[in-house]
Design a protein around this motif. Structure first.
Motif, PDB file in Angstrom:
ATOM      1  N   VAL A 187       0.832  -1.201   0.000  1.00  0.00           N
ATOM      2  CA  VAL A 187       0.000   0.000   0.000  1.00  0.00           C
ATOM      3  C   VAL A 187       0.869   1.254   0.000  1.00  0.00           C
ATOM      4  O   VAL A 187       0.633   2.188  -0.764  1.00  0.00           O
ATOM      5  CB  VAL A 187      -0.952   0.008   1.223  1.00  0.00           C
ATOM      6  N   VAL A 188       1.892   1.271   0.836  1.00  0.00           N
ATOM      7  CA  VAL A 188       2.767   2.440   0.959  1.00  0.00           C
ATOM      8  C   VAL A 188       3.529   2.699  -0.339  1.00  0.00           C
ATOM      9  O   VAL A 188       3.608   3.834  -0.812  1.00  0.00           O
ATOM     10  CB  VAL A 188       3.772   2.258   2.129  1.00  0.00           C
ATOM     11  N   ALA A 189       4.077   1.657  -0.940  1.00  0.00           N
ATOM     12  CA  ALA A 189       4.928   1.814  -2.126  1.00  0.00           C
ATOM     13  C   ALA A 189       4.130   2.072  -3.399  1.00  0.00           C
ATOM     14  O   ALA A 189       4.675   2.610  -4.369  1.00  0.00           O
ATOM     15  CB  ALA A 189       5.799   0.581  -2.309  1.00  0.00           C
ATOM     16  N   LYS A 190       2.869   1.722  -3.387  1.00  0.00           N
ATOM     17  CA  LYS A 190       2.028   1.809  -4.588  1.00  0.00           C
ATOM     18  C   LYS A 190       2.074   3.177  -5.270  1.00  0.00           C
ATOM     19  O   LYS A 190       2.120   3.263  -6.494  1.00  0.00           O
ATOM     20  CB  LYS A 190       0.590   1.459  -4.207  1.00  0.00           C
ATOM     21  N   ASN A 191       2.094   4.240  -4.497  1.00  0.00           N
ATOM     22  CA  ASN A 191       2.020   5.581  -5.070  1.00  0.00           C
ATOM     23  C   ASN A 191       3.359   6.316  -5.102  1.00  0.00           C
ATOM     24  O   ASN A 191       3.392   7.500  -5.431  1.00  0.00           O
ATOM     25  CB  ASN A 191       0.986   6.409  -4.313  1.00  0.00           C
ATOM     26  N   LEU A 192       4.450   5.641  -4.749  1.00  0.00           N
ATOM     27  CA  LEU A 192       5.757   6.292  -4.790  1.00  0.00           C
ATOM     28  C   LEU A 192       6.269   6.403  -6.224  1.00  0.00           C
ATOM     29  O   LEU A 192       6.189   5.451  -6.994  1.00  0.00           O
ATOM     30  CB  LEU A 192       6.780   5.516  -3.953  1.00  0.00           C
ATOM     31  N   THR A 193       6.811   7.549  -6.558  1.00  0.00           N
ATOM     32  CA  THR A 193       7.443   7.733  -7.871  1.00  0.00           C
ATOM     33  C   THR A 193       8.865   7.171  -7.820  1.00  0.00           C
ATOM     34  O   THR A 193       9.406   6.922  -6.731  1.00  0.00           O
ATOM     35  CB  THR A 193       7.506   9.223  -8.244  1.00  0.00           C
ATOM     36  N   ASP A 194       9.474   7.021  -8.977  1.00  0.00           N
ATOM     37  CA  ASP A 194      10.874   6.586  -9.015  1.00  0.00           C
ATOM     38  C   ASP A 194      11.762   7.571  -8.255  1.00  0.00           C
ATOM     39  O   ASP A 194      12.694   7.168  -7.563  1.00  0.00           O
ATOM     40  CB  ASP A 194      11.368   6.449 -10.459  1.00  0.00           C
ATOM     41  N   GLN A 195      11.477   8.854  -8.390  1.00  0.00           N
ATOM     42  CA  GLN A 195      12.274   9.873  -7.703  1.00  0.00           C
ATOM     43  C   GLN A 195      12.120   9.754  -6.185  1.00  0.00           C
ATOM     44  O   GLN A 195      13.104   9.826  -5.446  1.00  0.00           O
ATOM     45  CB  GLN A 195      11.867  11.281  -8.147  1.00  0.00           C
ATOM     46  N   GLU A 196      10.908   9.556  -5.715  1.00  0.00           N
ATOM     47  CA  GLU A 196      10.684   9.416  -4.272  1.00  0.00           C
ATOM     48  C   GLU A 196      11.370   8.167  -3.731  1.00  0.00           C
ATOM     49  O   GLU A 196      11.961   8.193  -2.647  1.00  0.00           O
ATOM     50  CB  GLU A 196       9.182   9.378  -3.972  1.00  0.00           C
ATOM     51  N   ILE A 197      11.333   7.092  -4.499  1.00  0.00           N
ATOM     52  CA  ILE A 197      12.014   5.865  -4.095  1.00  0.00           C
ATOM     53  C   ILE A 197      13.518   6.107  -4.014  1.00  0.00           C
ATOM     54  O   ILE A 197      14.167   5.703  -3.055  1.00  0.00           O
ATOM     55  CB  ILE A 197      11.670   4.711  -5.061  1.00  0.00           C
ATOM     56  N   ALA A 198      14.072   6.788  -5.007  1.00  0.00           N
ATOM     57  CA  ALA A 198      15.509   7.092  -5.001  1.00  0.00           C
ATOM     58  C   ALA A 198      15.869   7.962  -3.797  1.00  0.00           C
ATOM     59  O   ALA A 198      16.891   7.739  -3.139  1.00  0.00           O
ATOM     60  CB  ALA A 198      15.910   7.786  -6.300  1.00  0.00           C
ATOM     61  N   ASP A 199      15.031   8.953  -3.495  1.00  0.00           N
ATOM     62  CA  ASP A 199      15.293   9.845  -2.364  1.00  0.00           C
ATOM     63  C   ASP A 199      15.231   9.100  -1.036  1.00  0.00           C
ATOM     64  O   ASP A 199      16.099   9.274  -0.172  1.00  0.00           O
ATOM     65  CB  ASP A 199      14.297  11.007  -2.357  1.00  0.00           C
ATOM     66  N   LEU A 200      14.210   8.257  -0.857  1.00  0.00           N
ATOM     67  CA  LEU A 200      14.107   7.464   0.371  1.00  0.00           C
ATOM     68  C   LEU A 200      15.314   6.549   0.543  1.00  0.00           C
ATOM     69  O   LEU A 200      15.893   6.458   1.630  1.00  0.00           O
ATOM     70  CB  LEU A 200      12.833   6.614   0.351  1.00  0.00           C
ATOM     71  N   ALA A 201      15.680   5.885  -0.528  1.00  0.00           N
ATOM     72  CA  ALA A 201      16.820   4.964  -0.470  1.00  0.00           C
ATOM     73  C   ALA A 201      18.109   5.718  -0.151  1.00  0.00           C
ATOM     74  O   ALA A 201      18.942   5.239   0.624  1.00  0.00           O
ATOM     75  CB  ALA A 201      16.946   4.211  -1.792  1.00  0.00           C
ATOM     76  N   ALA A 202      18.263   6.904  -0.713  1.00  0.00           N
ATOM     77  CA  ALA A 202      19.459   7.716  -0.427  1.00  0.00           C
ATOM     78  C   ALA A 202      19.477   8.138   1.037  1.00  0.00           C
ATOM     79  O   ALA A 202      20.537   8.163   1.666  1.00  0.00           O
ATOM     80  CB  ALA A 202      19.492   8.945  -1.335  1.00  0.00           C
ATOM     81  N   TRP A 203      18.312   8.481   1.595  1.00  0.00           N
ATOM     82  CA  TRP A 203      18.245   8.874   3.002  1.00  0.00           C
ATOM     83  C   TRP A 203      18.693   7.730   3.903  1.00  0.00           C
ATOM     84  O   TRP A 203      19.575   7.887   4.740  1.00  0.00           O
ATOM     85  CB  TRP A 203      16.829   9.323   3.386  1.00  0.00           C
ATOM     86  N   TYR A 204      18.085   6.574   3.738  1.00  0.00           N
ATOM     87  CA  TYR A 204      18.421   5.458   4.625  1.00  0.00           C
ATOM     88  C   TYR A 204      19.862   4.991   4.429  1.00  0.00           C
ATOM     89  O   TYR A 204      20.525   4.625   5.397  1.00  0.00           O
ATOM     90  CB  TYR A 204      17.415   4.318   4.471  1.00  0.00           C
ATOM     91  N   GLN A 205      20.370   5.043   3.198  1.00  0.00           N
ATOM     92  CA  GLN A 205      21.771   4.673   2.980  1.00  0.00           C
ATOM     93  C   GLN A 205      22.714   5.660   3.660  1.00  0.00           C
ATOM     94  O   GLN A 205      23.783   5.286   4.131  1.00  0.00           O
ATOM     95  CB  GLN A 205      22.095   4.597   1.488  1.00  0.00           C
ATOM     96  N   SER A 206      22.323   6.920   3.733  1.00  0.00           N
ATOM     97  CA  SER A 206      23.210   7.950   4.283  1.00  0.00           C
ATOM     98  C   SER A 206      23.362   7.878   5.804  1.00  0.00           C
ATOM     99  O   SER A 206      24.259   8.501   6.367  1.00  0.00           O
ATOM    100  CB  SER A 206      22.714   9.347   3.896  1.00  0.00           C
ATOM    101  N   ILE A 207      22.507   7.128   6.455  1.00  0.00           N
ATOM    102  CA  ILE A 207      22.589   6.997   7.916  1.00  0.00           C
ATOM    103  C   ILE A 207      23.758   6.092   8.262  1.00  0.00           C
ATOM    104  O   ILE A 207      23.837   4.955   7.807  1.00  0.00           O
ATOM    105  CB  ILE A 207      21.276   6.427   8.499  1.00  0.00           C
ATOM    106  N   GLU A 208      24.668   6.623   9.038  1.00  0.00           N
ATOM    107  CA  GLU A 208      25.846   5.849   9.433  1.00  0.00           C
ATOM    108  C   GLU A 208      25.521   4.992  10.646  1.00  0.00           C
ATOM    109  O   GLU A 208      24.925   5.461  11.604  1.00  0.00           O
ATOM    110  CB  GLU A 208      27.016   6.773   9.744  1.00  0.00           C
ATOM    111  N   ILE A 209      25.906   3.744  10.562  1.00  0.00           N
ATOM    112  CA  ILE A 209      25.720   2.830  11.680  1.00  0.00           C
ATOM    113  C   ILE A 209      27.062   2.251  12.069  1.00  0.00           C
ATOM    114  O   ILE A 209      28.008   2.262  11.283  1.00  0.00           O
ATOM    115  CB  ILE A 209      24.729   1.702  11.340  1.00  0.00           C
ATOM    116  N   SER A 210      27.138   1.772  13.290  1.00  0.00           N
ATOM    117  CA  SER A 210      28.368   1.128  13.718  1.00  0.00           C
ATOM    118  C   SER A 210      28.002  -0.116  14.514  1.00  0.00           C
ATOM    119  O   SER A 210      26.892  -0.228  15.039  1.00  0.00           O
ATOM    120  CB  SER A 210      29.228   2.079  14.560  1.00  0.00           C
ATOM    121  N   ALA A 211      28.926  -1.022  14.579  1.00  0.00           N
ATOM    122  CA  ALA A 211      28.715  -2.260  15.322  1.00  0.00           C
ATOM    123  C   ALA A 211      29.886  -2.452  16.284  1.00  0.00           C
ATOM    124  O   ALA A 211      31.009  -2.056  16.005  1.00  0.00           O
ATOM    125  CB  ALA A 211      28.633  -3.440  14.358  1.00  0.00           C
ATOM    126  N   ARG A 212      29.572  -3.053  17.421  1.00  0.00           N
ATOM    127  CA  ARG A 212      30.615  -3.336  18.407  1.00  0.00           C
ATOM    128  C   ARG A 212      30.552  -4.804  18.742  1.00  0.00           C
ATOM    129  O   ARG A 212      29.491  -5.313  19.124  1.00  0.00           O
ATOM    130  CB  ARG A 212      30.390  -2.492  19.655  1.00  0.00           C
TER     131      ARG A 212
END
Length: 113
Positions: free
Chosen positions: A85-110
């Motif tokens: 339902v959520v993805a149904k109305n996303l444009t290619d640009q919105e998908i690219a922007d969302l993916a760029a946001w989540y990829q940009s979050i830095e995580i670390s593991a210990r």
């Protein structure tokens, strides 16, 4: 022989131009993705750390992976009660922007000692 070389070079220039234009048209914007992620935060968290047990963490995930999954939900190739339902109305640009946001979050593991 020289004529064939000109044809090959012309084709290569055209291909590079088209690739450049298509990638520029979908230049991902993490800041826009962050705004869009407001609709994702209930399950995945604005920070990409899942808030419910059945949702995956998205922080630091590959942009390509997220894009592919969102497009699969959008097309129906992959199904999930909420994500379809959520993805149904996303444009290619919105998908690219969302993916760029989540990829940009830095995580670390210990590692445990």
């Amino acid at each position: 022989m020289q004529r064939n070389m000109k044809s090959v070079l012309s084709g290569a220039v055209l291909l590079l131009t088209l690739l450049t234009l298509s990638s520029a048209a979908l230049a991902a914007d993490p800041a826009e993705g962050r705004k869009l992620a407001a609709q994702c935060k209930t399950c995945h968290g604005l920070d990409g750390i899942a808030k419910i047990p059945i949702a995956p963490n998205l922080a630091g995930e590959s942009q390509i992976y997220i894009q592919n999954q969102l497009k699969a939900f959008r097309s129906g190739k992959r199904e999930h009660e909420m994500m379809s339902v959520v993805a149904k109305n996303l444009t290619d640009q919105e998908i690219a922007d969302l993916a760029a946001w989540y990829q940009s979050i830095e995580i670390s593991a210990r590692m445990p000692e």
